[in-house]
Design a protein around this motif. Structure first.
Motif, PDB file in Angstrom:
ATOM      1  N   ARG A  35     -23.163  44.679  30.972  1.00  0.00           N
ATOM      2  CA  ARG A  35     -23.082  44.600  32.430  1.00  0.00           C
ATOM      3  C   ARG A  35     -23.749  43.315  32.890  1.00  0.00           C
ATOM      4  N   GLY A  36     -23.005  42.475  33.628  1.00  0.00           N
ATOM      5  CA  GLY A  36     -23.597  41.280  34.216  1.00  0.00           C
ATOM      6  C   GLY A  36     -23.516  40.025  33.381  1.00  0.00           C
ATOM      7  N   GLY A  37     -22.557  39.912  32.474  1.00  0.00           N
ATOM      8  CA  GLY A  37     -22.408  38.701  31.677  1.00  0.00           C
ATOM      9  C   GLY A  37     -23.371  38.651  30.508  1.00  0.00           C
ATOM     10  N   PRO A  38     -23.421  37.505  29.812  1.00  0.00           N
ATOM     11  CA  PRO A  38     -24.222  37.388  28.586  1.00  0.00           C
ATOM     12  C   PRO A  38     -25.706  37.705  28.749  1.00  0.00           C
ATOM     13  N   ALA A  39     -26.261  37.454  29.907  1.00  0.00           N
ATOM     14  CA  ALA A  39     -27.683  37.717  30.118  1.00  0.00           C
ATOM     15  C   ALA A  39     -27.929  39.093  30.731  1.00  0.00           C
ATOM     16  N   GLY A  40     -26.889  39.892  30.829  1.00  0.00           N
ATOM     17  CA  GLY A  40     -26.998  41.187  31.495  1.00  0.00           C
ATOM     18  C   GLY A  40     -27.556  42.285  30.612  1.00  0.00           C
ATOM     19  N   ARG A  41     -27.425  43.519  31.097  1.00  0.00           N
ATOM     20  CA  ARG A  41     -27.929  44.688  30.359  1.00  0.00           C
ATOM     21  C   ARG A  41     -26.902  45.173  29.351  1.00  0.00           C
ATOM     22  N   ARG A  42     -27.397  45.666  28.219  1.00  0.00           N
ATOM     23  CA  ARG A  42     -26.536  46.146  27.136  1.00  0.00           C
ATOM     24  C   ARG A  42     -26.862  47.590  26.795  1.00  0.00           C
ATOM     25  N   ARG A  43     -25.807  48.334  26.447  1.00  0.00           N
ATOM     26  CA  ARG A  43     -25.953  49.680  25.874  1.00  0.00           C
ATOM     27  C   ARG A  43     -25.039  49.746  24.672  1.00  0.00           C
ATOM     28  N   VAL A  44     -25.493  50.421  23.620  1.00  0.00           N
ATOM     29  CA  VAL A  44     -24.711  50.513  22.386  1.00  0.00           C
ATOM     30  C   VAL A  44     -24.577  51.971  21.983  1.00  0.00           C
ATOM     31  N   ARG A  45     -23.365  52.362  21.601  1.00  0.00           N
ATOM     32  CA  ARG A  45     -23.094  53.703  21.071  1.00  0.00           C
ATOM     33  C   ARG A  45     -22.430  53.539  19.714  1.00  0.00           C
ATOM     34  N   SER A  46     -22.698  54.445  18.797  1.00  0.00           N
ATOM     35  CA  SER A  46     -22.114  54.396  17.455  1.00  0.00           C
ATOM     36  C   SER A  46     -21.093  55.507  17.268  1.00  0.00           C
ATOM     37  N   PHE A  47     -20.057  55.205  16.475  1.00  0.00           N
ATOM     38  CA  PHE A  47     -18.985  56.147  16.176  1.00  0.00           C
ATOM     39  C   PHE A  47     -18.634  56.062  14.694  1.00  0.00           C
ATOM     40  N   GLN A  48     -17.996  57.096  14.178  1.00  0.00           N
ATOM     41  CA  GLN A  48     -17.631  57.151  12.766  1.00  0.00           C
ATOM     42  C   GLN A  48     -16.413  56.292  12.433  1.00  0.00           C
ATOM     43  N   SER A  49     -15.515  56.064  13.410  1.00  0.00           N
ATOM     44  CA  SER A  49     -14.296  55.302  13.143  1.00  0.00           C
ATOM     45  C   SER A  49     -13.921  54.456  14.353  1.00  0.00           C
ATOM     46  N   GLU A  50     -13.056  53.486  14.123  1.00  0.00           N
ATOM     47  CA  GLU A  50     -12.567  52.651  15.220  1.00  0.00           C
ATOM     48  C   GLU A  50     -11.749  53.488  16.202  1.00  0.00           C
ATOM     49  N   ASP A  51     -10.910  54.386  15.670  1.00  0.00           N
ATOM     50  CA  ASP A  51     -10.103  55.246  16.535  1.00  0.00           C
ATOM     51  C   ASP A  51     -10.973  56.076  17.473  1.00  0.00           C
ATOM     52  N   GLU A  52     -12.034  56.643  16.941  1.00  0.00           N
ATOM     53  CA  GLU A  52     -12.947  57.453  17.757  1.00  0.00           C
ATOM     54  C   GLU A  52     -13.596  56.594  18.851  1.00  0.00           C
ATOM     55  N   ALA A  53     -13.998  55.382  18.499  1.00  0.00           N
ATOM     56  CA  ALA A  53     -14.630  54.486  19.466  1.00  0.00           C
ATOM     57  C   ALA A  53     -13.646  54.089  20.568  1.00  0.00           C
ATOM     58  N   VAL A  54     -12.425  53.739  20.198  1.00  0.00           N
ATOM     59  CA  VAL A  54     -11.429  53.318  21.182  1.00  0.00           C
ATOM     60  C   VAL A  54     -11.017  54.490  22.071  1.00  0.00           C
ATOM     61  N   ARG A  55     -10.882  55.688  21.495  1.00  0.00           N
ATOM     62  CA  ARG A  55     -10.552  56.861  22.318  1.00  0.00           C
ATOM     63  C   ARG A  55     -11.641  57.110  23.361  1.00  0.00           C
ATOM     64  N   TRP A  56     -12.908  56.962  22.971  1.00  0.00           N
ATOM     65  CA  TRP A  56     -14.004  57.141  23.928  1.00  0.00           C
ATOM     66  C   TRP A  56     -13.913  56.108  25.046  1.00  0.00           C
ATOM     67  N   ILE A  57     -13.656  54.855  24.701  1.00  0.00           N
ATOM     68  CA  ILE A  57     -13.528  53.796  25.702  1.00  0.00           C
ATOM     69  C   ILE A  57     -12.388  54.114  26.662  1.00  0.00           C
ATOM     70  N   GLU A  58     -11.247  54.499  26.123  1.00  0.00           N
ATOM     71  CA  GLU A  58     -10.081  54.788  26.961  1.00  0.00           C
ATOM     72  C   GLU A  58     -10.325  55.967  27.897  1.00  0.00           C
ATOM     73  N   SER A  59     -11.031  56.972  27.431  1.00  0.00           N
ATOM     74  CA  SER A  59     -11.238  58.152  28.265  1.00  0.00           C
ATOM     75  C   SER A  59     -12.413  58.008  29.233  1.00  0.00           C
ATOM     76  N   ALA A  60     -13.439  57.275  28.839  1.00  0.00           N
ATOM     77  CA  ALA A  60     -14.653  57.222  29.654  1.00  0.00           C
ATOM     78  C   ALA A  60     -14.766  55.978  30.524  1.00  0.00           C
ATOM     79  N   VAL A  61     -14.128  54.890  30.125  1.00  0.00           N
ATOM     80  CA  VAL A  61     -14.378  53.630  30.813  1.00  0.00           C
ATOM     81  C   VAL A  61     -13.121  53.020  31.433  1.00  0.00           C
ATOM     82  N   LEU A  62     -12.037  52.961  30.699  1.00  0.00           N
ATOM     83  CA  LEU A  62     -10.878  52.195  31.133  1.00  0.00           C
ATOM     84  C   LEU A  62     -10.046  52.855  32.220  1.00  0.00           C
ATOM     85  N   GLU A  63     -10.503  53.970  32.741  1.00  0.00           N
ATOM     86  CA  GLU A  63      -9.760  54.617  33.814  1.00  0.00           C
ATOM     87  C   GLU A  63      -9.885  53.863  35.133  1.00  0.00           C
TER      88      GLU A  63
END
Length: 87
Positions: A35-63
């Motif tokens: 959030r806020g460009g390169p000097a902004g705040r960061r949050r990191v979440r871990s997932f077991q697979s790329e598919d799981e990570a992308v599904r989370w992004i699509e459902s939680a963020v990209l709406e």
């Protein structure tokens, strides 16, 4: 390292959001929310697979409107050509 990136289409530091999906060294996949460009705040979440990570992004963020995947973010990074200095 495999990487994909999305951003919300806004340039201003106050409203810009970026999302990165990366393959970590231990085989897990990380989603970094920026959030806020390169000097902004960061949050990191871990997932077991790329598919799981992308599904989370699509459902939680990209709406929200305006999100798009940056086309060159998939695969190897392109290296900018060296520029010659003109005197």
């Amino acid at each position: 390292m495999n990487e994909r990136q999305w951003w919300n289409g806004r340039w201003s530091r106050l409203v810009r959001r970026d999302i990165f999906v990366r393959n970590a060294a231990d085989g897990r996949w990380q989603v970094e929310l920026l959030r806020g460009g390169p000097a902004g705040r960061r949050r990191v979440r871990s997932f077991q697979s790329e598919d799981e990570a992308v599904r989370w992004i699509e459902s939680a963020v990209l709406e929200e409107d305006g999100w798009r995947e940056i086309p060159d973010s998939r695969g190897a990074r392109k290296v900018a050509p060296k520029l010659r200095r003109v005197s």
